[in-house]
Scaffold this active site. Structure first.
Site, PDB file in Angstrom:
ATOM      1  CB  CYS A 113      39.667  21.665  47.582  1.00  0.00           C
ATOM      2  SG  CYS A 113      38.273  22.777  47.823  1.00  0.00           S
ATOM      3  CG  HIS A 260      40.218  21.434  43.481  1.00  0.00           C
ATOM      4  ND1 HIS A 260      38.978  20.837  43.578  1.00  0.00           N
ATOM      5  CD2 HIS A 260      40.133  22.615  44.135  1.00  0.00           C
ATOM      6  CE1 HIS A 260      38.195  21.632  44.281  1.00  0.00           C
ATOM      7  NE2 HIS A 260      38.864  22.714  44.628  1.00  0.00           N
ATOM      8  CG  ASN A 290      35.738  24.553  44.601  1.00  0.00           C
ATOM      9  OD1 ASN A 290      35.776  23.336  44.759  1.00  0.00           O
ATOM     10  ND2 ASN A 290      36.584  25.380  45.197  1.00  0.00           N
TER      11      ASN A 290
HETATM   12  O1  UT7 Z   1      38.963  25.313  46.460  1.00  0.00           O
HETATM   13  C1  UT7 Z   1      39.708  25.830  47.472  1.00  0.00           C
HETATM   14  C2  UT7 Z   1      40.710  26.773  47.012  1.00  0.00           C
HETATM   15  N1  UT7 Z   1      40.109  28.034  46.648  1.00  0.00           N
HETATM   16  C3  UT7 Z   1      40.705  28.823  45.798  1.00  0.00           C
HETATM   17  O2  UT7 Z   1      41.726  28.442  45.287  1.00  0.00           O
HETATM   18  C4  UT7 Z   1      40.143  30.187  45.532  1.00  0.00           C
HETATM   19  C5  UT7 Z   1      41.285  31.161  45.346  1.00  0.00           C
HETATM   20  N2  UT7 Z   1      40.885  32.536  45.130  1.00  0.00           N
HETATM   21  C6  UT7 Z   1      40.210  32.956  44.048  1.00  0.00           C
HETATM   22  O3  UT7 Z   1      39.819  32.159  43.232  1.00  0.00           O
HETATM   23  C7  UT7 Z   1      40.022  34.431  43.840  1.00  0.00           C
HETATM   24  O4  UT7 Z   1      40.777  35.137  44.807  1.00  0.00           O
HETATM   25  C8  UT7 Z   1      38.540  34.886  43.899  1.00  0.00           C
HETATM   26  C9  UT7 Z   1      37.787  34.386  42.670  1.00  0.00           C
HETATM   27  C10 UT7 Z   1      37.883  34.364  45.158  1.00  0.00           C
HETATM   28  C11 UT7 Z   1      38.462  36.403  43.901  1.00  0.00           C
HETATM   29  O5  UT7 Z   1      39.117  36.954  42.782  1.00  0.00           O
HETATM   30  P1  UT7 Z   1      40.140  38.167  42.981  1.00  0.00           P
HETATM   31  O6  UT7 Z   1      40.565  38.571  41.655  1.00  0.00           O
HETATM   32  O7  UT7 Z   1      41.204  37.710  43.946  1.00  0.00           O
HETATM   33  O8  UT7 Z   1      39.226  39.287  43.604  1.00  0.00           O
HETATM   34  P2  UT7 Z   1      39.330  40.027  45.012  1.00  0.00           P
HETATM   35  O9  UT7 Z   1      38.992  39.100  46.133  1.00  0.00           O
HETATM   36  O10 UT7 Z   1      40.613  40.788  45.099  1.00  0.00           O
HETATM   37  O11 UT7 Z   1      38.160  41.089  44.856  1.00  0.00           O
HETATM   38  C12 UT7 Z   1      38.226  42.104  43.881  1.00  0.00           C
HETATM   39  C13 UT7 Z   1      36.974  42.953  44.019  1.00  0.00           C
HETATM   40  C14 UT7 Z   1      36.731  43.435  45.452  1.00  0.00           C
HETATM   41  O12 UT7 Z   1      36.191  44.737  45.374  1.00  0.00           O
HETATM   42  P3  UT7 Z   1      37.138  46.026  45.628  1.00  0.00           P
HETATM   43  O13 UT7 Z   1      37.670  45.850  47.024  1.00  0.00           O
HETATM   44  O14 UT7 Z   1      38.194  45.950  44.582  1.00  0.00           O
HETATM   45  O15 UT7 Z   1      36.185  47.160  45.482  1.00  0.00           O
HETATM   46  C15 UT7 Z   1      35.666  42.485  45.959  1.00  0.00           C
HETATM   47  O16 UT7 Z   1      34.883  43.065  46.956  1.00  0.00           O
HETATM   48  O17 UT7 Z   1      35.829  42.185  43.658  1.00  0.00           O
HETATM   49  C16 UT7 Z   1      34.848  42.239  44.717  1.00  0.00           C
HETATM   50  N3  UT7 Z   1      34.115  40.980  44.753  1.00  0.00           N
HETATM   51  C17 UT7 Z   1      33.041  40.737  43.982  1.00  0.00           C
HETATM   52  N4  UT7 Z   1      32.382  41.501  43.099  1.00  0.00           N
HETATM   53  C18 UT7 Z   1      31.316  40.952  42.481  1.00  0.00           C
HETATM   54  C19 UT7 Z   1      34.385  39.872  45.471  1.00  0.00           C
HETATM   55  N5  UT7 Z   1      33.485  38.911  45.193  1.00  0.00           N
HETATM   56  C20 UT7 Z   1      32.633  39.425  44.274  1.00  0.00           C
HETATM   57  C21 UT7 Z   1      31.518  38.906  43.599  1.00  0.00           C
HETATM   58  N6  UT7 Z   1      30.892  39.713  42.705  1.00  0.00           N
HETATM   59  N7  UT7 Z   1      31.061  37.652  43.783  1.00  0.00           N
END
Ligand code: UT7
Length: 333
Positions: A113, A260, A290
């Site tokens: 990225c 980004h 993204n």
């Molecule tokens: O471009 C390169 C750089 N990339 C980034 O900078 C991305 C950085 N990270 C992020 O943007 C965020 O961490 C995400 C958008 C990927 C995830 O958001 P989050 O608030 O950190 O969520 P999480 O990973 O802690 O997941 C929370 C919950 C989990 O369920 P439980 O364990 O709380 O029951 C996940 O399993 O959300 C669940 N989950 C989803 N639910 C519905 C994860 N992905 C999804 C989804 N739809 N697509």
């Protein structure tokens, strides 16, 4: 004396196929509400059947060339940033060169990225050193063919889209024209390579992939989202300030910030942290998701087309991504 450098043309191409969050709900256990709340994304673009990375790159490149009022054979070198290459080798840049015509050197650069910022730094150096007069920098990604559309891959899959953006970097020898890529700063922290990566295919195993790897889905990208998020919101403001300081430019003198497009929450958090007013921050993640190395050049091309970028404006570009890699640029447009 180093030669000043200038972006003289921008271009962008997004495939026609719009994929909404609702469309993804049909394929995996996710929801429009979750995707919007956690990332800000509403829809993204995927290639249509038969489209290839080089098609996207060519369309963006031709637009940038037209804007710069250049013919392809006037370009001295092509730098193409991508993590989703047309073939394992040679790089997409070679397929692009074949489309544009000519024998100019070309190469791919893989810094995920941050790829566009790395590519822009290389282009600036090539021009500032006098090696070349005009360098085409392209960011091009086709993510959609390599994503896990099962619920297992939902955390990564919902975030990414396909697209390409391009700029032409030229020497600026006009004494009266103050346009310049003033400063660029790049960083990397390879110890976190596996926090956001795609393991296979890999040269580490015979045949590049095996059943064991397929079974644990090593041929799909994986990410420790929260870990990446925390590093992004720390590193982006650091490198942005470092770059502005090096350029002796005050944050409040920047007209537009181009970050980004990984997550709207990351960008809003960084902007709040730095005291950047919302109207100075350009975002398009809502519409395109993204697009990795293509996100920043697409943002630039959109801003130019809307008339938001004016010659003489001070602008800041900043990104963070897999590697980890991050960087920033300060430009007088
Ligand atoms: O471009 C390169 C750089 N990339 C980034 O900078 C991305 C950085 N990270 C992020 O943007 C965020 O961490 C995400 C958008 C990927 C995830 O958001 P989050 O608030 O950190 O969520 P999480 O990973 O802690 O997941 C929370 C919950 C989990 O369920 P439980 O364990 O709380 O029951 C996940 O399993 O959300 C669940 N989950 C989803 N639910 C519905 C994860 N992905 C999804 C989804 N739809 N697509």
């Amino acid at each position: 004396m180093t030669i000043r450098t200038k972006i003289t043309g921008t271009g962008m191409y997004l495939p026609d196929r719009v994929v909404t969050n609702k469309d993804l709900e049909e394929l995996m256990d996710t929801s429009d509400e979750w995707i919007r709340q956690r990332s800000g994304i509403v829809e993204r673009r995927y290639i249509t059947e038969g489209q290839q990375p080089v098609d996207l790159a060519e369309a963006a490149a031709r637009q940038a060339l037209e804007a710069a009022e250049l013919e392809p054979d006037q370009i001295d070198c092509i730098v193409l940033a991508t993590l989703s290459s047309q073939a394992d080798f040679p790089g997409t840049s070679f397929f692009l060169q074949a489309r544009l015509g000519g024998n100019m050197p070309c190469f791919d650069l893989q810094a995920q990225c941050s790829g566009f910022l790395y590519g822009l730094t290389v282009a600036r150096s090539l021009v500032a050193s006098g090696q070349y007069q005009r360098v085409l920098v392209v960011g091009c990604e086709v993510h959609s063919t390599g994503l896990d559309f099962s619920t297992h891959g939902r955390d990564v899959t919902v975030l990414f889209g396909d697209g390409s953006g391009a700029v032409v970097v030229e020497a600026n020898t006009d004494e009266d024209d103050r346009s310049d890529i003033l400063e660029m700063r790049l960083h990397a922290e390879g110890k976190y390579a596996k926090k956001l990566w795609l393991e296979a295919p890999t040269s580490c195993v015979p045949g590049r992939i095996n059943q064991e790897m397929m079974d644990r889905r090593a041929h799909f990208p994986s990410m420790q989202g929260k870990f990446v998020f925390k590093h992004a919101v720390t590193r982006m403001p650091q490198v942005l300030r470092e770059t502005l300081d090096a350029a002796s430019v005050k944050l409040e003198d920047i007209s537009l910030f181009f970050f980004h497009q990984a997550n709207l929450r990351i960008n809003e958090y960084v902007a709040n942290n730095l005291g950047i007013p919302a109207e100075k921050l350009r975002n398009n993640i809502q519409r395109y998701g993204n697009c990795s190395a293509a996100s920043i050049p697409i943002l630039l091309a959109e801003a130019e087309r809307e008339g938001a970028l004016k010659r003489g404006d001070l602008v800041s570009l900043t990104g963070f991504g897999s590697g980890f890699s991050w960087g920033s640029a300060a430009l007088r447009w």
